[in-house]
Design a protein around this motif. Sequence first.
Motif, PDB file in Angstrom:
ATOM      1  N   ALA A 168       0.817  -1.217   0.000  1.00  0.00           N
ATOM      2  CA  ALA A 168       0.000   0.000   0.000  1.00  0.00           C
ATOM      3  C   ALA A 168       0.850   1.266   0.000  1.00  0.00           C
ATOM      4  CB  ALA A 168      -0.967  -0.018   1.179  1.00  0.00           C
ATOM      5  N   GLN A 172       0.915   4.315  -2.857  1.00  0.00           N
ATOM      6  CA  GLN A 172       0.593   5.703  -2.518  1.00  0.00           C
ATOM      7  C   GLN A 172       1.750   6.642  -2.848  1.00  0.00           C
ATOM      8  OE1 GLN A 172      -0.449   4.712   1.475  1.00  0.00           O
ATOM      9  NE2 GLN A 172      -2.640   4.560   1.026  1.00  0.00           N
ATOM     10  N   ARG A 173       2.969   6.213  -2.584  1.00  0.00           N
ATOM     11  CA  ARG A 173       4.116   7.039  -2.965  1.00  0.00           C
ATOM     12  C   ARG A 173       4.228   7.139  -4.486  1.00  0.00           C
ATOM     13  NH1 ARG A 173       6.623   4.226   1.411  1.00  0.00           N
ATOM     14  NH2 ARG A 173       7.534   2.755  -0.074  1.00  0.00           N
ATOM     15  N   ALA A 176      -0.907   6.758  -6.376  1.00  0.00           N
ATOM     16  CA  ALA A 176      -2.287   6.315  -6.166  1.00  0.00           C
ATOM     17  C   ALA A 176      -2.958   7.231  -5.140  1.00  0.00           C
ATOM     18  CB  ALA A 176      -2.315   4.875  -5.690  1.00  0.00           C
ATOM     19  N   ARG A 177      -4.123   7.720  -5.475  1.00  0.00           N
ATOM     20  CA  ARG A 177      -4.838   8.622  -4.574  1.00  0.00           C
ATOM     21  C   ARG A 177      -5.487   7.858  -3.426  1.00  0.00           C
ATOM     22  NH1 ARG A 177      -7.960  13.122  -8.327  1.00  0.00           N
ATOM     23  NH2 ARG A 177      -6.092  13.980  -9.337  1.00  0.00           N
ATOM     24  N   GLN A 178      -6.122   6.752  -3.733  1.00  0.00           N
ATOM     25  CA  GLN A 178      -6.730   5.892  -2.719  1.00  0.00           C
ATOM     26  C   GLN A 178      -6.452   4.444  -3.079  1.00  0.00           C
ATOM     27  OE1 GLN A 178      -8.968   8.323  -4.129  1.00  0.00           O
ATOM     28  NE2 GLN A 178      -8.861   9.753  -2.412  1.00  0.00           N
ATOM     29  N   VAL A 179      -6.358   3.611  -2.058  1.00  0.00           N
ATOM     30  CA  VAL A 179      -6.111   2.187  -2.258  1.00  0.00           C
ATOM     31  C   VAL A 179      -7.062   1.414  -1.352  1.00  0.00           C
ATOM     32  CG1 VAL A 179      -4.400   0.334  -2.218  1.00  0.00           C
ATOM     33  CG2 VAL A 179      -3.680   2.665  -2.732  1.00  0.00           C
ATOM     34  N   ALA A 207      -6.493   0.515  -6.863  1.00  0.00           N
ATOM     35  CA  ALA A 207      -5.716   1.745  -6.721  1.00  0.00           C
ATOM     36  C   ALA A 207      -6.263   2.783  -7.690  1.00  0.00           C
ATOM     37  CB  ALA A 207      -4.235   1.488  -6.991  1.00  0.00           C
TER      38      ALA A 207
END
Length: 255
Positions: A168, A172-173, A176-179, A207
């Motif tokens: 995750a 995100q790094r 991806a805005r939301q996972v 993602a």
Amino acid sequence: MHDTAMATRHPCAPPTADECAIVELRQYTLHPGQRDVLIELFDREFVETQEAQGLRVLGQFRDLDRPDLFVWLRGFGSMQARRQALEAFYGGPTWAAHRDAANATMIDSDNVLLLRPAWPGAAAALPQHARAAPGASGAAPGVVAATVFHLREAATPALLDFCRHRMAPTLQRGGARQVAWYCTETSPNTFPRLPVREGEHVLLGLALFGREAALEAFTGSTPWARGVAPGLAPWLAREPETLRLQPTARSALHA
């Protein structure tokens, strides 16, 4: 799950995205040229009418790499709620009126994974926006990478820990805005009229990226290949499968 919210909601009101204890990932292979025909019908007739029976249509998508694949997600508060909602919808007037038109677009509709959140709160970040009005066409913003990790066995605590602390954060790094994360729900399918895939274990990662270019940049980067893939490999039965999904105009899941 928010007990207070559930207690004050009408019995047939759909659960919110983070209250969906059961989720289906449905992949439909369609006859050539029929995807937009099905999407127009689906977005017009099958969204609010399903939710009126107590389920949540989480999102519907065009696969960017396969022009004859339609993918959608729907969620339920429990397995019992799933059975009741499906019995009501597929035994009701809307499906009776439009099933022949819908089925005529399809080659196969049995590629279905029955899932649950991989841990409490694993899907809490899944956004649900206000939908465009019926009749909207085109696409909603963003792109969703839905990756199915085929596992040797049911997801273990060690794998889920690796997912939370390595997979995750890398996504995100990488932009991806939301996972959100789901794993196989092993309860018997209590609505056998609609088959689901059985005898396998998966981990599903969703993602959401703001643009297709952002997903492409992440796919071509090295942090996943070097920092995640080698550690993940021992849990995998075969190569992961990634779907690049463009939300339809009325999808509630979009950027």
